[in-house]
Enzyme design. Structure first.
Site, PDB file in Angstrom:
ATOM      1  N   GLY A  30       0.795  -1.217   0.000  1.00 53.48           N
ATOM      2  CA  GLY A  30       0.000   0.000   0.000  1.00 53.48           C
ATOM      3  C   GLY A  30       0.830   1.270   0.000  1.00 53.48           C
TER       4      GLY A  30
ATOM      5  CB  THR B 296      11.663 -10.501 -11.274  1.00 55.74           C
ATOM      6  OG1 THR B 296      12.692 -10.347 -12.255  1.00 55.74           O
ATOM      7  CG2 THR B 296      11.075 -11.899 -11.359  1.00 55.74           C
TER       8      THR B 296
ATOM      9  CB  CYS C 162       3.239   2.753   9.751  1.00 56.19           C
ATOM     10  SG  CYS C 162       2.547   1.540   8.606  1.00 56.19           S
TER      11      CYS C 162
ATOM     12  CB  SER D  60      -2.246  -3.552   1.266  1.00 47.74           C
ATOM     13  OG  SER D  60      -1.233  -4.324   1.863  1.00 47.74           O
ATOM     14  CB  SER D  61      -1.602  -8.852  -0.376  1.00 50.08           C
ATOM     15  OG  SER D  61      -1.672 -10.194   0.017  1.00 50.08           O
TER      16      SER D  61
ATOM     17  CG  ASN E 189      -4.419   4.067   9.242  1.00 47.73           C
ATOM     18  OD1 ASN E 189      -4.765   5.105   8.676  1.00 47.73           O
ATOM     19  ND2 ASN E 189      -3.366   4.010  10.017  1.00 47.73           N
TER      20      ASN E 189
END
Length: 394
Positions: free
Chosen positions: A73, A240, A328, A202-203, A154
């Site tokens: 994110g 990659t 964070c 975001s995952s 958040n």
């Protein structure tokens, strides 16, 4: 006897679901090819990449060609702001955001101001954490090139009026970005209805692996490339691809879409039970953020006369993992910039606790917290001369 452990910090990160891990494992072992290679190993990886892109796109009703995979994110936020800023300098240098954004937005805005001469307007929020649409429209200038307002906060869980913000941006021919890291996969989002040009996701907020995210870029949006050096992601973000994590993200997005109604209903019920149990049992307590327009799993409390760090330490001793704000910035001793923006005084902003529920939270977990948190708060308050004075006054 093993100590009970209860995870109540789903806004910080989520565990990887078994189905997600099962989808990832073959791409860590048998199907290890580079998606840019032309041989069969590469084609296997490329097919997995294409499938994951489609799964993430389906989550928000976008086209697969509009999904670009990133490292998370924060990268998606940085790319959105810097990409628009550098590619629209001929139009203007003004950006509009809010005071309660994630630091991935705020610090990027500060960087653009300090090092590249951009002008940023930071919108106020009300006591629930919502921006004023009137103030937003009044802040627009001829030089405004981007509006960036987060979908849902958040820390306090407040959901912004995204559709209305998108309509204002479209009316004035201004690009609109939203940080949907907390929202995408946790509440329904139909990108076609919201007039959004760029959206960060975001995952690891939806039971996928860490280190992978996505940026939705609406077809036709002008945006500078972010990483140079290869043809990956249509030459816009070289490097990659992390195929195992991306495959997991795709599976997590598929699960989130299929389970959305039950996810929202269950988390909302558990959250409401938690809020009621705490407000009923702990005096001098408030809920930070909007009660109505709120992420289903978020509960953020303000406890007077104490500080959040003490609450976290005592809860951890009881096996309860919680937070006082954003993971964070957990190393900072400063009060939350989000809570300060709500208008809370310094001492109240310090006494916050964020409890976030998720798909693995149980009724018993909620009961355990409601049973134990009042004693934690009372013990900490017993050390406060101010609280003692208030109690003696009745």
């Amino acid at each position: 006897m093993e100590k009970r452990r209860i995870y109540m910090d789903y806004s910080a990160t989520t565990p990887v679901k078994k189905e997600v891990l099962d989808a990832m494992m073959p791409y860590l072992t048998d199907y290890f090819g580079n998606a840019s290679s032309f041989h069969s190993f590469g084609r296997e990886a490329k097919n997995a990449l294409d499938k994951a892109r489609e799964q993430v796109a389906n989550l928000i009703n976008a086209k697969p060609s509009e999904i670009y995979f990133t490292a998370g994110g924060s990268e998606s936020d940085n790319w959105s702001l810097e990409g628009v800023a550098y590619s629209h300098k001929e139009k203007g240098n003004h950006i509009i955001t809010s005071k309660i954004e994630h630091h991935a937005i705020l610090h990027t805005c500060e960087y653009l101001e300090k090092h590249h001469g951009f002008e940023v307007t930071y919108l106020d929020v009300d006591s629930e954490g919502k921006i004023s649409l009137e103030q937003l429209e009044n802040a627009i200038k001829d030089s405004t090139i981007l509006i960036s307002i987060m979908f849902a906060n958040n820390e306090i869980g407040t959901i912004q009026p995204i559709k209305e913000i998108g309509e204002i941006a479209k009316k004035h021919n201004i690009l609109f970005h939203t940080d949907a890291v907390q929202a995408a996969g946790n509440i329904p989002i139909d990108i076609k209805e919201l007039n959004i040009d760029l959206m960060s996701m975001s995952s690891h907020k939806i039971y996928g692996a860490k280190g992978v995210g996505a940026l939705y870029i609406k077809t036709g949006t002008k945006l500078h490339n972010f990483v140079h050096g290869g043809a990956q992601e249509k030459r816009r973000r070289a490097g990659t691809e992390n195929i195992p994590a991306i495959v997991g993200y795709g599976k997590a997005a598929e699960i989130a879409k299929d389970n959305m109604e039950n996810h929202v209903t269950t988390l909302t019920r558990l959250r409401n039970k938690l809020i009621k149990g705490i407000l009923d049992n702990i005096p001098y307590t408030t809920v930070n953020g909007s009660l109505e327009d709120r992420l289903p799993g978020n509960a953020n409390f303000g406890f007077e006369f104490i500080e959040g760090e003490g609450i976290l330490l005592m809860l951890d001793m009881l096996g309860i993992a919680a937070s006082s704000g954003s993971a964070c910035t957990s190393g900072s001793l400063d009060p939350s910039h989000v809570l300060m923006a709500l208008g809370l005084p310094h001492e109240k902003a310090h006494g916050s606790l964020r409890l976030t529920v998720g798909d693995f939270t149980t009724e018993e977990d909620i009961d355990y917290i409601i049973e134990n948190l009042p004693g934690v708060i009372e013990r900490l308050r017993s050390m406060s001369p101010l609280y003692d004075k208030i109690k003696n006054q009745g």
